[in-house]
Design a protein around this motif. Structure first.
Motif, short mmCIF file in Angstrom:
data_model
loop_
_atom_site.label_atom_id
_atom_site.label_comp_id
_atom_site.label_asym_id
_atom_site.label_seq_id
_atom_site.Cartn_x
_atom_site.Cartn_y
_atom_site.Cartn_z
N SER A 142 45.34 38.69 39.47
CA SER A 142 46.77 38.53 39.75
C SER A 142 47.46 39.87 39.99
CB SER A 142 47.45 37.81 38.57
OG SER A 142 47.34 38.58 37.38
N GLU A 143 46.92 40.94 39.40
CA GLU A 143 47.55 42.26 39.56
C GLU A 143 46.97 43.05 40.72
OE1 GLU A 143 48.57 46.21 36.79
OE2 GLU A 143 47.40 44.53 35.98
N PHE A 144 45.66 42.94 40.95
CA PHE A 144 45.00 43.80 41.93
C PHE A 144 44.34 43.04 43.08
CE2 PHE A 144 44.91 46.19 37.90
CZ PHE A 144 45.59 47.34 38.29
N GLY A 145 44.58 41.75 43.17
CA GLY A 145 44.03 40.99 44.27
C GLY A 145 42.66 40.42 43.96
N ARG A 146 42.23 39.52 44.87
CA ARG A 146 40.94 38.84 44.67
C ARG A 146 40.19 38.83 45.99
NH1 ARG A 146 40.25 33.37 41.09
NH2 ARG A 146 37.96 33.22 41.15
N GLY A 147 38.90 38.76 45.92
CA GLY A 147 38.08 38.75 47.12
C GLY A 147 37.86 40.15 47.66
N VAL A 148 37.61 40.24 48.97
CA VAL A 148 37.32 41.54 49.57
C VAL A 148 38.51 42.48 49.54
CG1 VAL A 148 35.53 40.61 51.07
CG2 VAL A 148 37.89 40.63 51.86
N HIS A 149 39.70 41.94 49.28
CA HIS A 149 40.91 42.78 49.25
C HIS A 149 41.19 43.33 47.86
CE1 HIS A 149 41.67 41.19 53.22
NE2 HIS A 149 41.62 39.95 52.75
N MET A 150 40.36 43.01 46.89
CA MET A 150 40.58 43.44 45.51
C MET A 150 40.41 44.95 45.37
SD MET A 150 38.60 42.17 42.07
CE MET A 150 37.02 42.63 42.76
N PHE A 151 41.33 45.59 44.68
CA PHE A 151 41.23 47.01 44.39
C PHE A 151 40.17 47.24 43.30
CE2 PHE A 151 45.45 46.82 46.25
CZ PHE A 151 45.48 47.95 47.04
N ARG A 152 39.38 48.29 43.49
CA ARG A 152 38.39 48.66 42.48
C ARG A 152 39.05 49.65 41.51
NH1 ARG A 152 32.14 48.66 44.27
NH2 ARG A 152 32.18 46.85 45.61
N THR A 153 39.34 49.20 40.33
CA THR A 153 40.04 50.01 39.35
C THR A 153 39.10 50.39 38.21
OG1 THR A 153 40.73 48.07 38.08
CG2 THR A 153 42.16 48.76 39.90
N GLU A 154 39.58 51.29 37.35
CA GLU A 154 38.80 51.65 36.16
C GLU A 154 38.64 50.46 35.22
OE1 GLU A 154 40.55 54.97 34.28
OE2 GLU A 154 40.24 56.35 35.96
N LYS A 155 39.59 49.54 35.27
CA LYS A 155 39.52 48.37 34.41
C LYS A 155 38.33 47.49 34.78
CE LYS A 155 42.35 44.45 32.86
NZ LYS A 155 43.64 43.73 33.06
N ILE A 156 37.98 47.46 36.08
CA ILE A 156 36.84 46.64 36.51
C ILE A 156 35.57 47.11 35.83
CG2 ILE A 156 35.35 46.10 38.47
CD1 ILE A 156 37.64 45.74 40.19
N GLN A 157 35.39 48.41 35.73
CA GLN A 157 34.18 48.94 35.11
C GLN A 157 34.04 48.44 33.68
OE1 GLN A 157 33.19 53.17 35.67
NE2 GLN A 157 32.87 53.30 33.47
N LYS A 158 35.15 48.40 32.94
CA LYS A 158 35.11 47.91 31.57
C LYS A 158 34.80 46.41 31.53
CE LYS A 158 38.47 51.39 30.06
NZ LYS A 158 39.82 51.61 29.49
N LEU A 159 35.39 45.67 32.46
CA LEU A 159 35.14 44.23 32.51
C LEU A 159 33.69 43.93 32.87
CD1 LEU A 159 38.39 43.00 34.31
CD2 LEU A 159 37.83 42.79 31.89
N VAL A 160 33.14 44.71 33.81
CA VAL A 160 31.75 44.50 34.22
C VAL A 160 30.82 44.84 33.07
CG1 VAL A 160 29.93 45.31 35.77
CG2 VAL A 160 32.19 44.82 36.68
N ALA A 161 31.11 45.91 32.33
CA ALA A 161 30.25 46.30 31.21
C ALA A 161 30.23 45.23 30.13
CB ALA A 161 30.72 47.63 30.63
N MET A 162 31.30 44.47 29.99
CA MET A 162 31.35 43.38 29.02
C MET A 162 30.48 42.21 29.44
SD MET A 162 35.46 43.37 28.33
CE MET A 162 35.38 41.77 27.53
N GLY A 163 30.12 42.16 30.72
CA GLY A 163 29.38 41.02 31.25
C GLY A 163 30.31 40.09 32.01
#
Length: 752
Positions: free
Chosen positions: A412-433
């Motif tokens: 909701s904040e950074f978009g979804r799909g190919v238009h999604m921004f790659r933020t530092e928060k994504i790295q934390k979410l990915v590391a959680m699984g």
């Protein structure tokens, strides 16, 4: 000219500037005393002051200021000695920037935006001036002429660039020019009446490295099979080293693709270039009559209808007798090999016993049902159909729901799909699984497989129709491994999952016959099918095999060997204490081969390994290298005290077996013992999320650029070592009757 934005606290201190043009964001000002025919006393004083000042302290008479409404601070962004020059900059600002600035709500953002644009314009101007200086056609034509005259290479040999440098001979430097072409590096020097020149084919380079010794603080060492040469005193050593590495890498990749590992035919003509010796099949060796022109000749005939005549051989008779004896032995082995193979073919059916696709034991109704099952593409991930059959998954639902809410907030904040921004928060979410419901979608986005899917509508379905029904070595290997791919998972105890896996692997083998099928692809494709739709899983497999893990899935496994060498160097660099305790790191790199080939799927419990795959799709091979370093660091003390390779292997295997999630996963791990250890309180337990986060904290500064540079350097050594092994095998073993039967499939993962 554009200037790096510099603050001006007062726009018109002491009335030294006159505003000629202005708007809400920019001012064009003229220095008093310039361009005025009837200047007042103030203008005359300012003009006199500017004339008296030293040239370095003089102020250009025209400038452009960036101003923010309501602020006392401005920034000078351009200046010029003539009004025409400044007017060009002013017009550019009006036409390209002014209309965009009104959309900014925060005026501070206006200043940041404009300053960034101006810095970009300055960078473009600097690059343009450098390119104009470097791409001097006259100088390059002169260098090209010298290159052709000095070395006499074929006209097809293209000169890429050249550098002024020194080539060291012992303690004596020889100043000259290093010429880099498509297939060679050549050096020429002429000092004090002495000429030095040599040519090194890229195919002969076995190692490239930067060295630092007493007389050469910064030098490039080029190692061939015969000798080493050092080059130093480059104006830009980083650039020269990068270009040399890239050209050597390109040349060796071309040799790899040609499957012959030999130089181009055209480039073998000059006498000064040594022809590469390649494995050939010798038909006969015979002595010819000796003449004055051809003393003691020997004629060697090979299978390609060519013959070589060797002269002036010492001990010719003994040499020919030994070679003929060796040849007869090889021919006898070859004949026995063929007879045995033909005997086996005559008593066996043309279809191997493990090939399920061509089993003819079905009734008519079963054949129709089997045909429909084999050719129907699944529209959902296998996990949606078989997830409920797994015991112990209810405990993970609440965790997945929490993760889904976090991802929805991010969408909701950074978009979804190919238009999604790659933020530092994504790295934390990915590391959680990544939660199971979003895993396939995010894998497609991170790997850019979604772009391939969108641009190839209907491609997979048509490929399935074309590929199913063909029988070749790849399909036989696929059929053999279908029931060995995650056999404990209910999805692959069912004909639906097996059929989907068969379609994906067979379609890819049909799409890319150069790779075909390699025996770690079934493990990877199985995991992809669990979380992604069948067509999506196919394109994810394409992304992994062709982009994310280049040269991994082929009979040479060059890519994995290269990354093993890169991993060894990273161990020495990042874990120096461990490298000091274990000087021979080949054992650790050998263990890591399965880590790279299967993305830890073969060595970690399933749910933990899938979290690693999440990180791989987000960060590529960087994630695997980081995690490998973190695993070694966590076991550094035990590995340092290990007495042999077997003990080191047991230490790492035991550690990886007990890496799990916070909740004990319902899906069984790769072995019952590993499952028990992952849930046991008595044994040490490591959370996969903690291990991944630890790898990012300690080794996250590793960049993709550094990895690619290391790959480029180590690929040269791996390819040369592979060629040496190929030659040795060709000399020691009889040639295979069937070329396809010599394919090598790495078997490094645990058999189910």
């Amino acid at each position: 000219m554009w200037l790096n934005p510099d603050e001006v606290l007062l726009k018109n201190v002491l009335k030294l500037w006159v505003t000629e043009r202005s708007n809400d964001f920019f001012l064009l000002q003229r220095r008093r005393g310039h361009g005025e025919s009837n200047s007042r006393i103030t203008g005359l004083l300012v003009g006199a002051l500017d004339n008296v000042l030293d040239s370095t302290a003089r102020v250009t008479p025209f400038r452009i200021l960036l101003q923010v409404p309501g602020s006392q601070v401005s920034w000078i962004i351009a200046s010029g000695a003539a009004i025409e020059e400044v007017n060009k900059h002013w017009d550019w600002l009006l036409h390209n920037l002014l209309h965009s600035l009104s959309v900014f709500e925060n005026k501070e953002d206006v200043a940041s935006f404009v300053k960034g644009k101006v810095k970009g314009l300055i960078a473009e101007e600097v690059q343009g001036r450098q390119a104009a200086q470097e791409d001097d056609p006259g100088k390059f034509r002169e260098a090209l002429l010298k290159f052709e005259v000095h070395f006499g290479l074929p006209t097809s040999e293209k000169l890429v660039t050249y550098y002024s440098c020194c080539c060291w001979k012992g303690r004596v430097p020889r100043q000259g020019f290093l010429y880099l072409s498509i297939n060679h590096m050549a050096f020429y020097s002429f000092l004090l009446g002495k000429e030095v020149k040599f040519v090194i084919p890229w195919a002969e380079v076995t190692r490239l490295e930067r060295v630092s010794i007493a007389l050469m603080p910064e030098a490039i060492r080029v190692t061939t099979r015969q000798r080493q040469r050092e080059f130093s005193m480059f104006l830009n050593l980083d650039e020269a080293f990068g270009v040399i590495g890239q050209l050597a890498d390109i040349a060796l990749r071309r040799l790899l693709d040609s499957k012959g590992l030999e130089l181009d035919r055209v480039l073998q003509q000059p006498a000064r270039i040594t022809k590469r010796s390649v494995p050939v099949q010798v038909l006969s060796i015979e002595k010819a009559d000796s003449t004055s022109a051809l003393p003691n000749p020997v004629i060697v005939s090979i299978r390609t209808k060519k013959a070589f005549q060797l002269i002036e051989l010492n001990d010719r008779d003994e040499l020919v007798e030994n070679m003929n004896s060796r040849l007869r032995a090889l021919q006898w082995k070859r004949s026995m090999f063929r007879s045995r193979k033909e005997g086996k073919r005559s008593v066996s059916s043309p279809t191997p016993y493990y090939t399920f696709y061509y089993d003819t034991g079905y009734s008519d109704e079963e054949e129709i049902e089997e045909h429909v099952l084999r050719n129907t593409v699944n529209s959902e991930a296998l996990m949606t159909a078989f997830h409920q059959n797994q015991p112990g998954t209810n405990g993970n639902k609440s965790t997945d729901q929490v993760k889904e809410r976090l991802w929805e907030d991010h969408f909701s904040e950074f978009g979804r799909g190919v238009h999604m921004f790659r933020t530092e928060k994504i790295q934390k979410l990915v590391a959680m699984g990544i939660p199971e419901s979003l895993r396939g979608e995010l894998w497609m986005i991170f790997s850019d497989a979604s772009s391939d899917l969108g641009s190839h509508e209907g491609y997979y379905a048509s490929l399935v129709q074309k590929s199913m029904g063909h029988n070749n070595l790849a399909t036989e290997e696929i059929e053999r491994d279908l029931h060995r791919s995650l056999p404990d998972h209910p999805a692959f105890q069912n004909p639906t999952g097996i059929a989907a896996l068969r379609r994906v692997l067979t379609a890819y083998a049909h799409r890319n016959p150069k790779i075909g099928y390699c025996q770690s692809m079934n493990i990877l494709a199985s995991v992809l099918l669990l979380y992604a739709k069948e067509e999506d899983a196919f394109w994810l497999l394409v992304a992994v095999c062709e982009r994310m893990l280049p040269d991994y899935f082929n009979r040479r496994v060059i890519g994995a060997q290269v990354d093993q060498s890169v991993f060894e160097e990273l161990i020495r660099e990042r874990l120096p204490e461990l490298a000091e305790q274990i000087p021979d790191l080949s054992t650790l790199s050998s263990v890591s081969l399965s880590w790279f080939l299967t993305l830890f799927l073969s060595v970690l419990p399933f749910h933990s390994a899938v979290c690693v795959v999440d990180c791989f799709f987000f960060h590529g091979i960087k994630a695997i290298l980081q995690l490998g370093l973190a695993v070694l660091e966590a076991n550094a003390a035990e590995l340092s005290s290990s007495t042999d390779d077997g003990q080191a292997l047991m230490i790492l295997t035991g550690f990886l077996d007990q890496v799990g999630n916070v909740e004990c996963p319902g899906f069984p791990s790769s072995s019952p013992a590993a499952e028990e250890s992952s849930c046991s309180v008595a044994k040490r337990h490591t959370n996969i999320t903690d291990l991944i986060n630890d790898s990012y904290i300690k080794f996250g500064d590793l960049t993709v650029r550094q990895i690619e540079q290391l790959r480029c350097r180590h690929r040269i050594q791996v390819l040369q070592a592979h060629e040496d092994t190929t030659k040795e095998n060709a000399l020691l073993s009889p040639p295979a009757c069937d070329q396809d039967s010599s394919r090598f499939y790495p078997r490094c993962m645990k058999d189910a």
